[in-house]
Design a protein around this motif. Structure first.
Motif, PDB file in Angstrom:
ATOM      1  N   ILE A 206     132.750 124.621  -2.235  1.00  0.00           N
ATOM      2  CA  ILE A 206     131.793 125.722  -2.271  1.00  0.00           C
ATOM      3  C   ILE A 206     130.411 125.381  -2.353  1.00  0.00           C
ATOM      4  CG2 ILE A 206     131.239 127.785  -3.490  1.00  0.00           C
ATOM      5  CD1 ILE A 206     134.427 127.999  -4.139  1.00  0.00           C
ATOM      6  N   SER A 207     130.047 124.297  -3.139  1.00  0.00           N
ATOM      7  CA  SER A 207     128.522 124.254  -3.052  1.00  0.00           C
ATOM      8  C   SER A 207     127.865 123.347  -1.768  1.00  0.00           C
ATOM      9  CB  SER A 207     128.491 123.077  -4.101  1.00  0.00           C
ATOM     10  OG  SER A 207     127.184 122.566  -4.338  1.00  0.00           O
TER      11      SER A 207
ATOM     12  N   ARG B  43     127.802 126.774   0.681  1.00  0.00           N
ATOM     13  CA  ARG B  43     127.347 127.991   0.186  1.00  0.00           C
ATOM     14  C   ARG B  43     126.262 128.690   1.023  1.00  0.00           C
ATOM     15  NH1 ARG B  43     124.353 123.848  -2.193  1.00  0.00           N
ATOM     16  NH2 ARG B  43     122.326 124.414  -2.880  1.00  0.00           N
ATOM     17  N   LYS B  44     125.754 127.950   1.820  1.00  0.00           N
ATOM     18  CA  LYS B  44     124.713 128.406   2.686  1.00  0.00           C
ATOM     19  C   LYS B  44     125.047 128.952   3.806  1.00  0.00           C
ATOM     20  CE  LYS B  44     120.955 125.743   0.485  1.00  0.00           C
ATOM     21  NZ  LYS B  44     119.920 124.684   0.521  1.00  0.00           N
TER      22      LYS B  44
ATOM     23  N   LYS C  25     127.552 136.646   2.732  1.00  0.00           N
ATOM     24  CA  LYS C  25     127.722 137.083   1.664  1.00  0.00           C
ATOM     25  C   LYS C  25     128.765 138.160   1.418  1.00  0.00           C
ATOM     26  CE  LYS C  25     123.084 136.212  -0.404  1.00  0.00           C
ATOM     27  NZ  LYS C  25     121.734 136.838  -0.877  1.00  0.00           N
TER      28      LYS C  25
ATOM     29  N   ARG D 109     132.291 136.339   0.964  1.00  0.00           N
ATOM     30  CA  ARG D 109     132.201 135.092   0.155  1.00  0.00           C
ATOM     31  C   ARG D 109     133.423 134.915  -0.753  1.00  0.00           C
ATOM     32  NH1 ARG D 109     129.038 138.628  -2.376  1.00  0.00           N
ATOM     33  NH2 ARG D 109     129.130 138.849  -4.752  1.00  0.00           N
TER      34      ARG D 109
ATOM     35  N   TYR E 217     136.136 132.015  -0.911  1.00  0.00           N
ATOM     36  CA  TYR E 217     136.064 131.122  -2.160  1.00  0.00           C
ATOM     37  C   TYR E 217     137.808 131.300  -2.606  1.00  0.00           C
ATOM     38  CZ  TYR E 217     131.420 131.930  -2.861  1.00  0.00           C
ATOM     39  OH  TYR E 217     129.865 131.956  -2.748  1.00  0.00           O
TER      40      TYR E 217
ATOM     41  N   GLU F 262     131.994 131.455  -7.938  1.00  0.00           N
ATOM     42  CA  GLU F 262     131.021 132.609  -7.690  1.00  0.00           C
ATOM     43  C   GLU F 262     129.629 132.242  -8.644  1.00  0.00           C
ATOM     44  OE1 GLU F 262     129.167 136.135  -6.776  1.00  0.00           O
ATOM     45  OE2 GLU F 262     130.462 134.973  -5.844  1.00  0.00           O
TER      46      GLU F 262
ATOM     47  N   SER G  11     128.244 128.356  -6.021  1.00  0.00           N
ATOM     48  CA  SER G  11     127.595 129.030  -5.070  1.00  0.00           C
ATOM     49  C   SER G  11     126.147 129.058  -4.979  1.00  0.00           C
ATOM     50  CB  SER G  11     128.056 130.561  -4.894  1.00  0.00           C
ATOM     51  OG  SER G  11     127.704 131.290  -5.967  1.00  0.00           O
ATOM     52  N   LYS G  12     125.572 128.932  -6.260  1.00  0.00           N
ATOM     53  CA  LYS G  12     124.307 128.645  -6.559  1.00  0.00           C
ATOM     54  C   LYS G  12     123.499 127.486  -6.845  1.00  0.00           C
ATOM     55  CE  LYS G  12     124.443 133.715  -8.319  1.00  0.00           C
ATOM     56  NZ  LYS G  12     125.685 133.654  -8.168  1.00  0.00           N
TER      57      LYS G  12
ATOM     58  N   SER H  73     127.414 120.892  -9.674  1.00  0.00           N
ATOM     59  CA  SER H  73     128.633 121.741  -9.332  1.00  0.00           C
ATOM     60  C   SER H  73     129.746 121.068  -9.839  1.00  0.00           C
ATOM     61  CB  SER H  73     128.673 122.149  -7.917  1.00  0.00           C
ATOM     62  OG  SER H  73     127.530 123.247  -7.606  1.00  0.00           O
TER      63      SER H  73
END
Length: 200
Positions: free
Chosen positions: A55-56, A59-60, A64, A67, A71, A116, A120-121, A127
């Protein structure tokens, strides 16, 4: 926060079981022995690590609006891999004890929540270390609960008889025993945190 801090927080400061109270269903159901706790913990670490890393990395490029379904598909893929590996290599009694709780990792709030809220951030290294820390904290909590329940219930540890002729205490094999031991653990954690807060 440093990378080491990301790993360490899951073991103590944000332990999923003893602080955040996440994943209570498998915690209460499979922590009847150290071996069961270890098996569930390792399965969760594998799924957390694999899903956080994937997911990392993507993620881009995930829109959205979709998502969460994406996941879940990633997490379900790793859960399926764990299930297949356990069917092939795990002892049959462990496989039977964990039963439905392995497929239920897909909807475990520890795994989905970290996909989440964290993976994802954040980047790959953070991560991965977050997943290892949270998974290790989960596994250690399950093993500690399982160790206490197994010892009090049967006088064994990792299924080895520690005290001969120990009278069996059946309550520890069932959910009420898990609630009692978990409650004592939580009380101990609160006491420790209060003592630390007083010193500061």
């Amino acid at each position: 926060m440093t990378l080491w801090g990301e790993f360490r927080k899951g073991i103590w400061a944000e332990n999923p079981v003893l602080v955040l109270l996440l994943g209570m269903c498998p915690t209460l159901a499979v922590s009847s022995s150290v071996k069961n706790g270890l098996g569930m913990g390792l399965a969760t670490i594998f799924v957390l690590l694999g899903s956080n890393v994937v997911i990392s990395l993507v993620r881009k490029i995930i829109p959205k609006k979709v998502r969460i379904p994406c996941y879940i598909v990633v997490i379900a893929t790793f859960v399926t891999l764990v299930q297949m590996l356990m069917d092939a290599y795990a002892p049959p009694e462990l496989n039977k004890a964990l039963g439905i709780f392995i497929p239920l990792i897909v909807v475990n709030c520890i795994v989905l929540g970290h996909a989440e809220a964290f993976a994802s951030k954040n980047g790959l290294a953070a991560s991965a270390l977050d997943a290892l820390g949270m998974g290790s904290g989960f596994a250690l909590a399950l093993m500690a609960l399982g160790g206490v329940r197994e010892f009090i219930g049967q006088g064994t540890f990792f299924e080895y008889q520690v005290i001969p002729n120990w009278p069996s205490f059946l309550l520890m094999k069932f959910a009420p025993g898990a609630f009692i031991v978990l409650g004592l653990f939580l009380a101990g954690m609160n006491r420790l945190r209060m003592n630390v807060a007083r010193r500061e």
